[in-house]
Each structure stands twice: as C-alpha cells, then as structure tokens.
Scaffold this motif. Structure first.
Motif, PDB file in Angstrom:
ATOM      1  N   UNK A 255       0.804  -1.372   0.015  1.00  0.00           N
ATOM      2  CA  UNK A 255       0.043   0.028   0.181  1.00  0.00           C
ATOM      3  C   UNK A 255       0.899   1.245   0.058  1.00  0.00           C
ATOM      4  N   UNK A 256       0.401   2.132  -0.451  1.00  0.00           N
ATOM      5  CA  UNK A 256       1.103   3.605  -0.720  1.00  0.00           C
ATOM      6  C   UNK A 256       1.386   4.030  -2.095  1.00  0.00           C
ATOM      7  N   UNK A 257       2.145   4.919  -2.340  1.00  0.00           N
ATOM      8  CA  UNK A 257       2.180   5.328  -3.832  1.00  0.00           C
ATOM      9  C   UNK A 257       3.247   4.370  -4.368  1.00  0.00           C
ATOM     10  N   UNK A 258       2.677   3.202  -4.932  1.00  0.00           N
ATOM     11  CA  UNK A 258       3.553   2.033  -5.595  1.00  0.00           C
ATOM     12  C   UNK A 258       3.586   1.747  -6.898  1.00  0.00           C
ATOM     13  N   UNK A 259       4.536   1.540  -7.543  1.00  0.00           N
ATOM     14  CA  UNK A 259       4.428   1.204  -9.167  1.00  0.00           C
ATOM     15  C   UNK A 259       5.194  -0.147  -9.206  1.00  0.00           C
ATOM     16  N   UNK A 260       4.916  -0.960 -10.004  1.00  0.00           N
ATOM     17  CA  UNK A 260       5.731  -2.066 -10.631  1.00  0.00           C
ATOM     18  C   UNK A 260       6.864  -1.447 -11.165  1.00  0.00           C
ATOM     19  N   UNK A 261       8.167  -1.993 -11.013  1.00  0.00           N
ATOM     20  CA  UNK A 261       9.143  -1.635 -11.684  1.00  0.00           C
ATOM     21  C   UNK A 261      10.099  -2.502 -12.259  1.00  0.00           C
ATOM     22  N   UNK A 262       9.581  -3.985 -12.062  1.00  0.00           N
ATOM     23  CA  UNK A 262      10.396  -5.078 -12.906  1.00  0.00           C
ATOM     24  C   UNK A 262      10.059  -6.352 -12.322  1.00  0.00           C
ATOM     25  N   UNK A 263       9.884  -7.290 -13.393  1.00  0.00           N
ATOM     26  CA  UNK A 263       9.901  -8.652 -13.028  1.00  0.00           C
ATOM     27  C   UNK A 263      10.815  -9.420 -13.884  1.00  0.00           C
ATOM     28  N   UNK A 264      11.108 -10.659 -13.627  1.00  0.00           N
ATOM     29  CA  UNK A 264      12.050 -11.671 -14.342  1.00  0.00           C
ATOM     30  C   UNK A 264      11.089 -12.566 -15.126  1.00  0.00           C
ATOM     31  N   UNK A 266      11.924 -14.422 -17.839  1.00  0.00           N
ATOM     32  CA  UNK A 266      12.455 -15.364 -18.240  1.00  0.00           C
ATOM     33  C   UNK A 266      12.198 -16.614 -17.245  1.00  0.00           C
ATOM     34  N   UNK A 267      12.287 -16.334 -15.884  1.00  0.00           N
ATOM     35  CA  UNK A 267      12.078 -17.297 -14.795  1.00  0.00           C
ATOM     36  C   UNK A 267      10.430 -17.682 -14.763  1.00  0.00           C
ATOM     37  N   UNK A 268       9.726 -16.561 -14.997  1.00  0.00           N
ATOM     38  CA  UNK A 268       8.366 -17.029 -15.074  1.00  0.00           C
ATOM     39  C   UNK A 268       7.837 -18.278 -16.243  1.00  0.00           C
ATOM     40  N   UNK A 269       8.539 -17.926 -17.607  1.00  0.00           N
ATOM     41  CA  UNK A 269       8.384 -18.613 -18.656  1.00  0.00           C
ATOM     42  C   UNK A 269       8.926 -20.253 -18.678  1.00  0.00           C
ATOM     43  N   UNK A 270       9.689 -20.111 -17.581  1.00  0.00           N
ATOM     44  CA  UNK A 270      10.098 -21.797 -17.297  1.00  0.00           C
ATOM     45  C   UNK A 270       9.288 -22.450 -16.600  1.00  0.00           C
ATOM     46  N   UNK A 271       8.204 -22.049 -16.226  1.00  0.00           N
ATOM     47  CA  UNK A 271       7.268 -22.935 -15.201  1.00  0.00           C
ATOM     48  C   UNK A 271       6.476 -23.348 -16.419  1.00  0.00           C
ATOM     49  N   UNK A 272       6.002 -24.710 -16.249  1.00  0.00           N
ATOM     50  CA  UNK A 272       5.418 -25.415 -17.413  1.00  0.00           C
ATOM     51  C   UNK A 272       3.700 -24.817 -17.180  1.00  0.00           C
ATOM     52  N   UNK A 273       3.362 -24.725 -18.342  1.00  0.00           N
ATOM     53  CA  UNK A 273       1.744 -24.223 -18.709  1.00  0.00           C
ATOM     54  C   UNK A 273       1.763 -22.661 -18.626  1.00  0.00           C
ATOM     55  N   UNK A 274       2.860 -22.011 -18.517  1.00  0.00           N
ATOM     56  CA  UNK A 274       2.660 -20.324 -18.507  1.00  0.00           C
ATOM     57  C   UNK A 274       2.606 -19.992 -20.025  1.00  0.00           C
ATOM     58  N   UNK A 302       9.424 -13.088  -9.291  1.00  0.00           N
ATOM     59  CA  UNK A 302       9.618 -12.145  -8.148  1.00  0.00           C
ATOM     60  C   UNK A 302       9.430 -10.643  -8.381  1.00  0.00           C
ATOM     61  N   UNK A 303       8.239 -10.243  -8.382  1.00  0.00           N
ATOM     62  CA  UNK A 303       7.890  -8.861  -8.915  1.00  0.00           C
ATOM     63  C   UNK A 303       8.407  -7.816  -8.013  1.00  0.00           C
ATOM     64  N   UNK A 304       9.023  -6.724  -8.575  1.00  0.00           N
ATOM     65  CA  UNK A 304       9.450  -5.742  -7.668  1.00  0.00           C
ATOM     66  C   UNK A 304       8.646  -4.406  -7.822  1.00  0.00           C
ATOM     67  N   UNK A 305       8.652  -3.761  -6.708  1.00  0.00           N
ATOM     68  CA  UNK A 305       7.745  -2.766  -6.709  1.00  0.00           C
ATOM     69  C   UNK A 305       8.331  -1.473  -6.135  1.00  0.00           C
ATOM     70  N   UNK A 306       8.305  -0.129  -6.518  1.00  0.00           N
ATOM     71  CA  UNK A 306       8.775   1.011  -5.760  1.00  0.00           C
ATOM     72  C   UNK A 306       7.683   1.754  -5.138  1.00  0.00           C
ATOM     73  N   UNK A 307       7.722   2.137  -3.771  1.00  0.00           N
ATOM     74  CA  UNK A 307       6.923   2.780  -3.186  1.00  0.00           C
ATOM     75  C   UNK A 307       7.596   4.287  -2.944  1.00  0.00           C
ATOM     76  N   UNK A 308       7.024   5.283  -3.404  1.00  0.00           N
ATOM     77  CA  UNK A 308       7.155   6.722  -3.014  1.00  0.00           C
ATOM     78  C   UNK A 308       6.860   7.129  -1.696  1.00  0.00           C
ATOM     79  N   UNK A 309       7.560   7.503  -0.889  1.00  0.00           N
ATOM     80  CA  UNK A 309       7.190   7.982   0.423  1.00  0.00           C
ATOM     81  C   UNK A 309       7.157   6.992   1.437  1.00  0.00           C
ATOM     82  N   UNK A 310       6.796   7.290   2.557  1.00  0.00           N
ATOM     83  CA  UNK A 310       6.565   6.254   3.358  1.00  0.00           C
ATOM     84  C   UNK A 310       5.520   5.245   3.429  1.00  0.00           C
ATOM     85  N   UNK A 311       6.188   3.900   3.845  1.00  0.00           N
ATOM     86  CA  UNK A 311       4.941   2.676   3.765  1.00  0.00           C
ATOM     87  C   UNK A 311       4.122   2.904   5.056  1.00  0.00           C
ATOM     88  N   UNK A 312       2.675   2.588   4.910  1.00  0.00           N
ATOM     89  CA  UNK A 312       2.058   2.673   6.057  1.00  0.00           C
ATOM     90  C   UNK A 312       1.890   1.144   6.637  1.00  0.00           C
TER      91      UNK A 312
END
Length: 735
Positions: A255-264, A266-274, A302-312
């Motif tokens: 929660x907070x001012x959060x944005x998705x900044x990156x995912x792997x 290649x690792x996801x695509x190695x999972x069967x059925x993806x 392993x999604x990576x998120x960035x939150x601007x400002x303090x975390x609640x």
C-alpha cells in the motif's frame, strides 16, 4: 393502495439535478427482460410460462442471505402461486431495479432536518436515473418487498381478468390459489392464461392482499438456492468455463504510492503451462493453462515494486488515529441539548476505546472471467453492484457501457467487498492483452493484502451522571478514516476522502433518552484504502456505546439492565428485546465473578439485545459459551432465513471481537491466510439461542443487525468474570 400496470413501468417521474435537464430524462422504463420460448413477460419482476413455471426476476445479489427466496416469496404470496413452480433469474441492469431505498436512506441521514425530504427524493431519483443496483445496507426486504408484492398483485389481476373473459364473469369474482385462477369450482392454470392475460390492461381498483393471504409470506418455505448449493451444481464465478479459456493470477505491491518496476519474465516462462505475463502500473499478472501454474509463475518472476514516500504500517496507522483523536479537526453530526452545561459540576467519566481495521475474509476471494468478442466484452463476476461494475470495466477499457455485459453470479460472501470491481477490471485488461477468455482468481494472500477493510477507529467517550446515577450528558469523539468517501472515490470519483462524514459515526447516537448528546467525527488518513463491511460503522460505534454504558452503570452503582431500562422509555421495542433476552438467559445482574454480559443496539430498522456467557480458559483465551439473542425486526417474510442471518451475524461478530484483523509491515499485510485471523471454528462456536419477537411493524433488515452488539456483550461478560475492562479489539485479557 390503488395499483395499475403503469406504476411498475415508471421509474420515479420527475428528473433530478438542474431543471434545465428535465426534458432530457426518460419518464418511464420498459422491462429489458428476455422471454424464453413459451414464456410471457408480465412486468419487470415476473415471467410466466405455458407449463406453469413462474420466474421471478431478482435484482439483489444472492450472497447466502436468502434474498432469492424471500423476495420471490413475497411476490408469490401476492400472486397466489404454487411455491413448487417458482424459479429465479438475476435482473439485467435497468433503472427499474435501482435500489433507491438504500440511496435515499443514506442521503436522509446526511441531510440537515430542513432538507431531509428533498435530499432523500433527489438521491432516489439519481439512483433510478443511474440504474444504481446495489445489494447492501440490509435493504433488500425493506426496499423491494413492496415492489414485489405490487408486481404480484398486478399479475394476479391480469390473470383474473383473462379468466373472467373466458367465464363471462367480472374479474373481481375470481381469485388465485396454488397456481390456479379460481371461481367457485372453476379452475384455470396460470400457464393457460399467461399469454392472453399479459396483453390486457390491468383493471382499476387493484389492491394488495393481506400479507400471508396467499399462504406463503411469513412461513419458512424451502429455499430456492439451497438444493444446488448442496449438490454442487450451483454456479459461482470460479465455475465458469469458456472455450479456449486460460487462467490468470495477480500480484500486488505494498500500500502507498507504489509502482511495478520489474519482473523476471524468463523465470516465469520456465514454469510449465505459462502463456504470458501482463504488466500494469499497480500489479502484474501471470497467465497459464491453470491457476496453479499462474501462481507459481508469479513466485518465480519475483515482482519488484517501488513505493514513493513512507510505507503505511501498524505503527503509522495507530499514530494517525491518535493524532486525529487529539486534534481539532472535528465535525459535529449529532447535537442534542447543551452538552457543556450538562457536564458542568457533574460527576463524569471519560475513557478511550479502539478497534482495528476488520477484514472481509470471504470464503470466495475476488474472481472474474472476461471474454472479448469483436467490440463486445462479457464479464462473469460476483457483484453487489452490477451497474457500477459495468461502468468501471468500460472506463478501464476505454469503451462504452453499452459494449459491456455483466453476468452477476452467486456470491460466495460479499459483506461489502464485492461492491467493488478490482478483479473484473483486471480480468478485462488481461483478456485484451492475451486475446483469449481469461479467468482471474485472486490468491488468499492478495485477497487479504488488497482488501478494503472496515476502517480502524478510536473513540473518546465522555458522560455526565446525575445524583441518582442518571445520564445527563454524553459526548463521543470518533477518529476514523472516511471509508464511505474512500469507496465512493474508487467507484465514481469526486469524493473527498479527507473530510468528515456522517457514515463514519453511524449508530453512535445512543438509543437512550439522554438530555444532551454530541457526536463528532475526526477524519484520519491511515494510508490504507478502506471500505464498507458488514454492519458498517455500527460495528464499532456499538462497541464504544454499549461498553461505555456498562462502565457508567458500574460507576453509578446500578445493575446494568436497570441502568439501561431507566433510559429506554421511548424505545419500547429495544426495551422489550432487553427484557426478553434477560429472561431467556437467566440474567444474573452482571455480578462480579459471574460470566454474563449484556448489550443492545438498534440498526437498519431492527432492534437486537444479546446476553453472552463468556469465560477465560486455561490458556488465558476468551471462550464464548452461550449467546442469547432477542430480535425485533418487524414483520417477517421467512422465519428460518431470519434465524440464519442472526446466527451468522453473531458468529461474524465473535470473529471481529476476537480476531479478523491484521497488522501491516512496510505496507504489506502480516496475515496471509485464514489461520492468522483467529476465526471461530465449529469447536469454538457457542450455543446460540434466538427468539424472534412477533411484530406487525414494517420489516427491518436482518443481515447485519446481530453483528454490532456482540463485541460489547463479550467485553462486558469478561469484566463481570475478571474485573478487567477491555476497551480495545480484538479482546485479549492482560492486554
């Protein structure tokens, strides 16, 4: 009341808002139902087939509260139908099904006395014009029973008119019973008459029967939704299967001012059925041949998120509530008498109470299935507000609402959470990206993390006592987020979440005769979006009020029942509930060393009193042994459903009193599943005994009314047993 067929087709008459727009609003609405072969549409709520099957169209979501039985029961009673022939289908989106009662009631509560009538009328008109279909506020029977009875009465008159033409008799000489039109020994089935009856104009002088005259209303008829739920054939949103459909899972950041900044990826695509990864500013989804593979892919990327400002977090939430309670930004919503004068020179008591945020924790997490065909979008979802869902999805996709079809499914637990549309919007976006039908199911972890919980609250309660222990003055300062505005901003925009609102202190005005009362709301920004929850603000205002009343009784040296009864002269229905429940449970006076606690509350047009027996077990945990409830909810349509709702509300209230919450660390919920919520189990569920007080008053709500008095009744019982006054939820001895 004289009825005619047109009254069922008119959506409320005058326009709303600027008078200049008057001519632009339609004055009436026709049913937008679809008739199957052999079916005849009588009005917006009723279809009758040649084979005698009667289909009742219900705009309210079936969430287990029995509305698919109780509303058809009211119509069938008025119609004179055979219950064995009754079926149900959900209503399409239309102004004819707007819950103008709920919206009007909410508006009335927020208006000054001078404007109450105008405000309620304008709100009802807005609801109708906007086709605002909402299931909530314990409003289904209160808002729709009359409409369903009117629909049944008009159809009965039309069937009698058609039979009268065949028999050469006046329609008033005919009657209906058990699916037949009768006149003496003459009988004609509804199915034989339906097609010709629907072509007629309703005769003048149609009136409603006495409630129950059709042999159905007031009786516990078999529930329509129950057989399919027992044998597993009931269709929920997660049961939808479409050709070429794939499955999706989603992951959200803090929660907070959060944005998705990156995912792997290649690792996801190695999972069967993806099959795909769909990134969005606030979330990421994995798409696969099944839900398990989609969840594993989210873990792998392993999604990576960035939150601007303090975390609640838990500490910041507590700090925000404390700062609000100690601050000066108070808006007074209730003012009776001169509070300052009432306290002057009098014996007084001032204490603070606190409740945490409360999770919905429905068995069914958020889920939706979306399919795009050409320029059309279809969404299957559990929803308490299908019109708002359609609007949200269309807005997110950049298309018109006319291009979106919402299929409302059975709801596996709503409690206010499924008024919102998070999963439906995400499913539509994912379906557009992968160009295939998609079923999105939130994990339990994300369902808790992204819940829109009931807001936490703190209260500073003050009261002045007279020489004989009577209450002379009462003041409540309640600090809490403006949850209704928060939800409104997400659904429709424009709401100011920083301002005080009447909804945040709903139920805080005590039901007792107190000469001077003041109730203030102090808005708090906690950094977590909040929403509505079963019994809304009543869930915490009743805890504050009824716990404090018990404290005041002890301070005044008066037995808690007597203390309440001396102030309930004008609230005879709640007083009757209290005397009834104390007789049921063998009230011991709340003596020290006992185990009994009392609480009472009025809400949603109904009145409830509880007597709870609780103790501290060997592991120092609170155990609720027995709960007695006396309920006056007015005239009852289906007694068993009322009992089920009261029982469910009591168990829900126990969950909230002892758990059903989570802390937060760096913007993320500490709880990941039900095991962290200390919910009641079969082994810990108390013996529950309920008495429904007979009443001829208008029906009140029942789905939420039992929740508010549970926590204070338990807290008062624990005080009797231990002498420890618990002023915060969840209740814990020694805390």
């Amino acid at each position: 009341m004289n009825l005619n067929r047109r009254t069922l087709l008119v959506g409320g008459g005058a326009g709303v808002g600027l008078l200049l727009a008057w001519g632009l609003w339609p004055r009436s609405y026709r049913p937008n139902l679809v008739a199957n072969p052999g079916e005849t549409i009588f009005n917006a709520f009723l279809k009758i087939a040649e084979d005698g099957h009667v289909t009742v169209v219900v705009p309210q979501a079936e969430m287990g509260q029995g509305v698919w039985t109780s509303l058809p029961q009211a119509l069938a009673d008025e119609l004179g139908a055979d219950w064995r022939t009754i079926g149900v289908e959900p209503a399409p989106i239309s102004p004819l099904y707007a819950n103008d009662f709920l919206i009007g009631e909410a508006a009335e509560g927020m208006m000054p006395d001078l404007l109450k009538g105008v405000g309620g009328w304008a709100a009802r008109q807005f609801a109708i014009r906007s086709a605002l279909m909402v299931t909530g506020g314990s409003s289904s029977i209160r808002g729709f029973e009359q409409r369903f009875r009117e629909a049944g009465a008009i159809a009965r008159a039309l069937l009698c008119s058609a039979a009268g033409e065949r028999w050469g008799a006046d329609w008033t000489a005919c009657d209906t019973a058990a699916g037949f039109v009768t006149r003496g020994d003459d009988r004609l089935r509804f199915g034989e008459l339906a097609a010709e009856a629907a072509k007629l104009d309703a005769p003048s002088g149609v009136t409603l029967r006495a409630v129950g005259a059709g042999g159905l209303s007031g009786k516990s008829v078999p529930r329509i939704d129950l057989p399919a739920k027992v044998d597993g054939s009931a269709m929920y949103a997660a049961d939808v299967r479409l050709p070429d459909m794939v499955h999706a899972a989603v992951r959200h950041g803090p929660h907070g001012d959060t944005q998705l900044v990156g995912v792997d990826k290649a690792a996801a695509e190695k999972v069967a059925g993806v099959l795909a990864v769909v990134e969005n500013p606030g979330w990421v989804a994995a798409v696969a041949v099944n839900g398990w593979a989609a969840e594993r892919a989210l873990d792998a990327m392993r999604p990576r998120f960035r939150t601007n400002g303090p975390f609640p977090d838990s500490a910041s939430i507590d700090a925000a509530l404390k700062a609000a309670l100690d601050g000066d930004d108070a808006t007074r919503f209730v003012e009776i008498g001169d509070v300052d004068a009432a306290f002057e020179g009098k014996k007084s008591l001032k204490v603070d109470y606190a409740v945490p945020l409360a999770l919905h924790a429905a068995i069914e997490p958020l889920v939706a299935t979306a399919r795009i065909t050409g320029d059309r979008l279809e969404v299957w979802m559990p929803t308490q507000a299908p019109g708002l869902a359609r609007s949200a999805v269309a807005r997110a996709m950049g298309i018109s609402e006319g291009q979106v079809t919402i299929y409302p499914m059975l709801v596996g637990g709503g409690f206010g959470r499924k008024i919102e549309n998070d999963a439906a919007v995400q499913a539509a976006i994912i379906a557009r990206e992968v160009k295939r039908p998609v079923q999105l199911t939130w994990s339990r972890r994300d369902d808790i993390q992204q819940d829109r919980p009931r807001p936490p609250a703190r209260a500073r309660m003050s009261a002045a006592l007279g020489a004989r222990g009577e209450l002379l003055g009462w003041q409540a300062r309640i600090a809490a987020p403006a949850a209704m505005a928060s939800m409104g901003a997400r659904l429709m925009g424009g709401a100011d979440e920083t301002k005080a609102e009447a909804a945040a202190i709903e139920g805080a005005n005590p039901p007792y005769a107190i000469p001077a009362v003041a109730i203030d709301h102090l808005p708090a920004d906690i950094g977590i979006p909040t929403g509505i929850w079963r019994s809304v603000a009543h869930s915490y205002t009743a805890f504050f009020t009824e716990s404090f009343v018990d404290e005041l009784a002890r301070t005044a040296g008066i037995e808690p029942l007597s203390f309440r009864m001396q102030m309930l002269g004008s609230n005879t229905r709640l007083a009757h509930c209290l005397t009834t429940v104390t007789a049921m449970g063998g009230w011991d006076g709340g003596v020290a060393g006992g185990n009994q606690g009392l609480a009472a509350h009025s809400s949603f047009g109904s009145h409830v009193a509880l007597l709870v027996e609780a103790q501290i077990d060997a592991s120092q945990q609170i155990r609720v042994d027995r709960v007695f409830a006396a309920v006056d909810c007015g005239r009852i349509v289906h007694p068993d459903i009322v009992l089920q709702q009261i029982e469910g509300g009591i168990i829900w209230g126990i969950a909230a009193a002892l758990g059903a919450t989570t802390g937060f660390t760096r913007g993320m919920a500490d709880a990941h599943n039900f095991d962290a919520l200390n919910l009641p189990t079969l082994a810990t569920t108390p013996d529950i005994r309920i008495e429904l007080i007979p009443s001829k008053e208008a029906p009140g709500g029942v789905g939420e009314i039992a929740v508010p008095p549970v926590a204070p009744a338990i807290a008062n019982a624990i005080f009797a047993a231990t002498g420890q006054r618990l002023r915060g939820l969840p209740l814990k001895v020694g805390g």
